[in-house]
Design a protein around this motif. Sequence first.
Motif, PDB file in Angstrom:
ATOM      1  N   TRP A   1       0.854  -1.190   0.000  1.00 21.59           N
ATOM      2  CA  TRP A   1       0.000   0.000   0.000  1.00 21.59           C
ATOM      3  C   TRP A   1       0.886   1.234   0.000  1.00 21.59           C
ATOM      4  O   TRP A   1       1.902   1.276   0.714  1.00 21.59           O
ATOM      5  CB  TRP A   1      -0.895   0.030   1.230  1.00 21.59           C
TER       6      TRP A   1
ATOM      7  N   GLU B   1      -1.322   7.989  -1.929  1.00 26.04           N
ATOM      8  CA  GLU B   1      -1.556   8.399  -3.314  1.00 26.04           C
ATOM      9  C   GLU B   1      -0.682   9.575  -3.750  1.00 26.04           C
ATOM     10  O   GLU B   1      -0.497   9.795  -4.957  1.00 26.04           O
ATOM     11  CB  GLU B   1      -3.027   8.759  -3.514  1.00 26.04           C
TER      12      GLU B   1
ATOM     13  N   GLU C   1       5.524   5.260  -6.124  1.00 29.58           N
ATOM     14  CA  GLU C   1       4.678   4.678  -7.171  1.00 29.58           C
ATOM     15  C   GLU C   1       5.491   4.403  -8.432  1.00 29.58           C
ATOM     16  O   GLU C   1       5.333   3.354  -9.078  1.00 29.58           O
ATOM     17  CB  GLU C   1       3.510   5.609  -7.495  1.00 29.58           C
TER      18      GLU C   1
ATOM     19  N   GLU D   1      -2.003  -1.242  -9.784  1.00 24.85           N
ATOM     20  CA  GLU D   1      -3.101  -0.956  -8.864  1.00 24.85           C
ATOM     21  C   GLU D   1      -4.129  -2.081  -8.897  1.00 24.85           C
ATOM     22  O   GLU D   1      -4.449  -2.615  -9.955  1.00 24.85           O
ATOM     23  CB  GLU D   1      -3.785   0.358  -9.237  1.00 24.85           C
TER      24      GLU D   1
ATOM     25  N   GLY E   1      -7.174  -1.508  -7.368  1.00 20.96           N
ATOM     26  CA  GLY E   1      -8.464  -0.844  -7.261  1.00 20.96           C
ATOM     27  C   GLY E   1      -8.916  -0.634  -5.828  1.00 20.96           C
ATOM     28  O   GLY E   1      -9.892   0.079  -5.576  1.00 20.96           O
ATOM     29  N   ARG E   2      -8.208  -1.233  -4.883  1.00 22.21           N
ATOM     30  CA  ARG E   2      -8.568  -1.078  -3.463  1.00 22.21           C
ATOM     31  C   ARG E   2      -7.917   0.178  -2.904  1.00 22.21           C
ATOM     32  O   ARG E   2      -6.762   0.488  -3.197  1.00 22.21           O
ATOM     33  CB  ARG E   2      -8.124  -2.294  -2.666  1.00 22.21           C
ATOM     34  N   LYS E   3      -8.673   0.893  -2.056  1.00 24.40           N
ATOM     35  CA  LYS E   3      -8.179   2.116  -1.428  1.00 24.40           C
ATOM     36  C   LYS E   3      -8.619   2.168   0.032  1.00 24.40           C
ATOM     37  O   LYS E   3      -9.643   1.599   0.399  1.00 24.40           O
ATOM     38  CB  LYS E   3      -8.699   3.362  -2.152  1.00 24.40           C
ATOM     39  N   ASN E   4      -7.835   2.862   0.830  1.00 23.08           N
ATOM     40  CA  ASN E   4      -8.200   3.166   2.215  1.00 23.08           C
ATOM     41  C   ASN E   4      -8.050   4.661   2.442  1.00 23.08           C
ATOM     42  O   ASN E   4      -7.068   5.264   2.002  1.00 23.08           O
ATOM     43  CB  ASN E   4      -7.292   2.427   3.210  1.00 23.08           C
TER      44      ASN E   4
ATOM     45  N   ASP F   1      -5.791   9.273   0.389  1.00 25.86           N
ATOM     46  CA  ASP F   1      -6.021   7.828   0.396  1.00 25.86           C
ATOM     47  C   ASP F   1      -4.703   7.091   0.267  1.00 25.86           C
ATOM     48  O   ASP F   1      -3.703   7.631  -0.215  1.00 25.86           O
ATOM     49  CB  ASP F   1      -6.912   7.410  -0.783  1.00 25.86           C
ATOM     50  N   GLU F   2      -4.708   5.838   0.698  1.00 22.91           N
ATOM     51  CA  GLU F   2      -3.623   4.940   0.342  1.00 22.91           C
ATOM     52  C   GLU F   2      -4.166   3.920  -0.632  1.00 22.91           C
ATOM     53  O   GLU F   2      -5.339   3.540  -0.583  1.00 22.91           O
ATOM     54  CB  GLU F   2      -3.016   4.250   1.570  1.00 22.91           C
ATOM     55  N   ILE F   3      -3.302   3.489  -1.566  1.00 20.59           N
ATOM     56  CA  ILE F   3      -3.726   2.667  -2.695  1.00 20.59           C
ATOM     57  C   ILE F   3      -2.968   1.348  -2.657  1.00 20.59           C
ATOM     58  O   ILE F   3      -1.760   1.309  -2.399  1.00 20.59           O
ATOM     59  CB  ILE F   3      -3.424   3.385  -4.029  1.00 20.59           C
ATOM     60  N   GLU F   4      -3.680   0.254  -2.929  1.00 17.37           N
ATOM     61  CA  GLU F   4      -3.047  -1.053  -2.946  1.00 17.37           C
ATOM     62  C   GLU F   4      -2.487  -1.359  -4.340  1.00 17.37           C
ATOM     63  O   GLU F   4      -3.138  -1.122  -5.353  1.00 17.37           O
ATOM     64  CB  GLU F   4      -4.039  -2.157  -2.572  1.00 17.37           C
TER      65      GLU F   4
END
Length: 211
Positions: free
Chosen positions: A173, A176, A182, A192, A194-197, A204-207
Amino acid sequence: GAYRQRPLHPAGQPCPDPPDVRHPHELGHEVCGRGVSTHLAAKGFFCVRRLWHTESDNSEFVEVSMIVPVDETNLLQAATIHSISWKESHRAFCTPDFIETHTPDRQREYLRNKMNNGTKLYMLVEEKTIGVVSVTKGLIEDLYILPDMQNMGYGTKLLLYAVGQCTDTSTLWILENNVNAERLYRRIGFKETGRKNAITNKLDEIEFALT
């Protein structure tokens, strides 16, 4: 040629079974495919050798990076790297008071708890400790390089090593707004999922997963 003195163990003592620093052409079958001396690999050590040429006196030396497992004997060193690097990477969006709570002692407890729950932690060392990374099955976390040692290839070394330690699909993760991270992950082959927190209302943080 002239060769750089071998690095110290994270505890400050010479490394056990020191890495072979002969010219790479002399190493032959004693070096595994990924550049790991067989006797060191058996002990959990991973060495990366880089041959440098000095034009001024036509000499050569080998720079040795060692990736070593973290245990209780060198946990504080790993926690110190984690603390310094975490603070630097979070200053832009965390309050100063919150940043300063992430001391080496606090990060040591954080890392110890992870290790007690099955996470493997590793450090990259040359003359000093440079970076850390953790692996939990396929999840790669805590990839931190000292601020003054970034953009020198150390993050790539640790990431590639961490991928090799994964027992499941490699995932991680990232925030962003972490453009440099990245770029590194995409270059290695992460994409990516498509999952985000949500970290904050605006961040957000991106998986990412290695496909």
